[in-house]
Design an enzyme around this catalytic site. Structure first.
Site, PDB file in Angstrom:
ATOM      1  N   THR A  45      12.813  26.604  -2.607  1.00 21.39           N
ATOM      2  CA  THR A  45      13.915  26.002  -1.846  1.00 21.39           C
ATOM      3  C   THR A  45      14.155  24.565  -2.274  1.00 21.39           C
ATOM      4  O   THR A  45      15.295  24.145  -2.493  1.00 21.39           O
ATOM      5  CB  THR A  45      13.598  26.034  -0.338  1.00 21.39           C
ATOM      6  OG1 THR A  45      13.299  27.365   0.050  1.00 21.39           O
ATOM      7  CG2 THR A  45      14.771  25.519   0.474  1.00 21.39           C
ATOM      8  N   TYR A 108      20.096  35.725   5.362  1.00 29.69           N
ATOM      9  CA  TYR A 108      21.467  36.148   5.652  1.00 29.69           C
ATOM     10  C   TYR A 108      21.572  37.600   6.113  1.00 29.69           C
ATOM     11  O   TYR A 108      22.272  37.908   7.078  1.00 29.69           O
ATOM     12  CB  TYR A 108      22.409  35.928   4.448  1.00 29.69           C
ATOM     13  CG  TYR A 108      23.858  36.227   4.776  1.00 29.69           C
ATOM     14  CD1 TYR A 108      24.609  35.323   5.527  1.00 29.69           C
ATOM     15  CD2 TYR A 108      24.455  37.421   4.391  1.00 29.69           C
ATOM     16  CE1 TYR A 108      25.927  35.603   5.853  1.00 29.69           C
ATOM     17  CE2 TYR A 108      25.760  37.711   4.716  1.00 29.69           C
ATOM     18  CZ  TYR A 108      26.498  36.801   5.452  1.00 29.69           C
ATOM     19  OH  TYR A 108      27.788  37.084   5.783  1.00 29.69           O
ATOM     20  N   TYR A 134       6.755  34.187   1.730  1.00 32.68           N
ATOM     21  CA  TYR A 134       7.262  32.882   2.188  1.00 32.68           C
ATOM     22  C   TYR A 134       8.056  33.099   3.468  1.00 32.68           C
ATOM     23  O   TYR A 134       9.127  33.710   3.444  1.00 32.68           O
ATOM     24  CB  TYR A 134       8.122  32.258   1.087  1.00 32.68           C
ATOM     25  CG  TYR A 134       8.750  30.926   1.400  1.00 32.68           C
ATOM     26  CD1 TYR A 134       8.329  30.133   2.465  1.00 32.68           C
ATOM     27  CD2 TYR A 134       9.776  30.430   0.594  1.00 32.68           C
ATOM     28  CE1 TYR A 134       8.911  28.901   2.727  1.00 32.68           C
ATOM     29  CE2 TYR A 134      10.362  29.200   0.840  1.00 32.68           C
ATOM     30  CZ  TYR A 134       9.931  28.440   1.902  1.00 32.68           C
ATOM     31  OH  TYR A 134      10.519  27.220   2.158  1.00 32.68           O
ATOM     32  N   ARG A 139      15.360  28.704   7.818  1.00 30.07           N
ATOM     33  CA  ARG A 139      16.365  28.929   6.778  1.00 30.07           C
ATOM     34  C   ARG A 139      16.798  30.393   6.685  1.00 30.07           C
ATOM     35  O   ARG A 139      17.940  30.674   6.341  1.00 30.07           O
ATOM     36  CB  ARG A 139      15.830  28.469   5.414  1.00 30.07           C
ATOM     37  CG  ARG A 139      15.773  26.957   5.260  1.00 30.07           C
ATOM     38  CD  ARG A 139      15.347  26.571   3.856  1.00 30.07           C
ATOM     39  NE  ARG A 139      15.252  25.136   3.674  1.00 30.07           N
ATOM     40  CZ  ARG A 139      16.239  24.349   3.236  1.00 30.07           C
ATOM     41  NH1 ARG A 139      17.412  24.871   2.955  1.00 30.07           N
ATOM     42  NH2 ARG A 139      16.049  23.050   3.081  1.00 30.07           N
ATOM     43  N   LYS A 162       3.092  31.427   2.228  1.00 30.04           N
ATOM     44  CA  LYS A 162       3.532  30.076   2.603  1.00 30.04           C
ATOM     45  C   LYS A 162       4.155  30.213   3.984  1.00 30.04           C
ATOM     46  O   LYS A 162       5.227  30.785   4.142  1.00 30.04           O
ATOM     47  CB  LYS A 162       4.539  29.536   1.592  1.00 30.04           C
ATOM     48  CG  LYS A 162       5.118  28.168   1.982  1.00 30.04           C
ATOM     49  CD  LYS A 162       6.189  27.713   0.997  1.00 30.04           C
ATOM     50  CE  LYS A 162       6.796  26.368   1.421  1.00 30.04           C
ATOM     51  NZ  LYS A 162       7.871  25.919   0.513  1.00 30.04           N
ATOM     52  N   ILE A 204       2.251  23.793   0.414  1.00 26.07           N
ATOM     53  CA  ILE A 204       3.273  23.663  -0.624  1.00 26.07           C
ATOM     54  C   ILE A 204       4.184  22.553  -0.136  1.00 26.07           C
ATOM     55  O   ILE A 204       4.922  22.702   0.830  1.00 26.07           O
ATOM     56  CB  ILE A 204       4.012  24.989  -0.859  1.00 26.07           C
ATOM     57  CG1 ILE A 204       3.020  26.029  -1.417  1.00 26.07           C
ATOM     58  CG2 ILE A 204       5.173  24.795  -1.830  1.00 26.07           C
ATOM     59  CD1 ILE A 204       3.609  27.392  -1.684  1.00 26.07           C
TER      60      ILE A 204
END
Length: 293
Positions: A45, A108, A134, A139, A162, A204
């Site tokens: 990202t 999405y 992740y 997001r 993550k 991270i």
């Protein structure tokens, strides 16, 4: 398998006039390794993967692997909201020689937990490379639940996650639900140190783009169990951690790298906008307080 512990940098992608700055990327990687970063995570990202073409994505991973040359692990971002595209990116990262991949929950589409499970299962079965899941619901909208992570942890190629939900409760549930050798890394700088207290192995990090030496020291100190010193480091870095998200990431991190002289242009690609003057002033002041400027 390489050791995926400590502070792994979520590396920004430098551009000049909107195009990939290849030499700038190489210089950034050398800066990171020189300052003790424990691993490089390109095209996540923070690396603006969502605005890179497939060819650019592959080029960044190729350059990263060749520049790192085995000195630290390379975990290439290969997530997508199309399972077929994620497989293609993962196969490309394997061909480039990445040590592992980082694959985000499909965004999405808003899949249910079974859809998330089947998405990652298909990638893991199609491409033979170690994979970090992740989870970043801020997001992707969808939160991958600990029970789904536990199911995926049973697959041979899925070695860790993550976890960027920002919830220590969720981190603890993941740790309780998964095998002892499953690697949980914080996805947020501000939860990295406290997460180690419940059993994670590192972070991270976005902050590592600006202050890699300090983030590496923070993670090493916390993992060694010196919580007094770790708390001191964490509190010292906390204003910088907050500033990295004072505007949509990675704009603050890229500007910070530019202020350090590590990249020529800290402007992100649209639709991400540069930071405003007020945020810039705060970033400069904080970096001066830390002795970076």
């Amino acid at each position: 398998m390489k050791k995926f512990h400590g502070a792994l940098v979520a590396l920004v992608t430098p551009f000049i006039d909107g195009k990939l700055d290849e030499q700038g990327l190489k210089d950034l990687i050398e800066f990171q390794i020189k300052n003790g970063t424990h691993g490089i995570v390109p095209v996540g990202t923070t690396g603006e993967s969502a605005t890179l073409s497939f060819d650019e994505h592959k080029m960044v991973v190729d350059i990263t692997v060749k520049t790192v040359n085995g000195r630290v692990p390379v975990v290439a971002g290969t997530g997508a909201n199309s399972t077929l595209e994620a497989i293609e990116l993962t196969e490309s990262a394997r061909e480039s020689g990445a040590d592992a991949v980082l694959s985000v929950v499909p965004y999405y589409n808003k899949p249910n937990q079974e859809g998330i499970y089947l998405h990652f299962k298909e990638i893991a079965e199609q491409v033979d490379i170690p994979m970090f899941l992740y989870n970043v619901p801020g997001r992707t909208v969808v939160n991958m639940l600990p029970e789904t992570v536990a199911r995926l942890a049973e697959l041979d190629n899925v070695i860790g996650i993550k976890e960027a939900s920002g919830s220590l409760e969720q981190v603890t549930d993941v740790l309780r639900s998964c095998p002892d050798d499953f690697i949980v890394l914080s996805g947020d700088d501000f939860t990295a140190m406290p997460s180690i207290c419940v059993g994670t192995k590192g972070v991270i990090s976005v902050v590592s783009n600006v202050y890699p030496q300090a983030m590496a020291a923070l993670m090493e100190t916390a993992l060694e169990g010196d919580l007094v010193k770790a708390n001191e480091l964490n509190r010292r870095l906390f204003p910088l951690m907050k500033l990295m998200f004072a505007a949509p990431s990675p704009a603050p991190a890229k500007k910070g790298a530019e202020l350090l002289g590590k990249i020529k242009d800290g402007t992100p690609r649209l639709p991400m906008a540069p930071i405003d003057d007020a945020t810039l002033a705060r970033l400069q002041a904080t970096m001066k307080d830390l002795g970076l400027l």
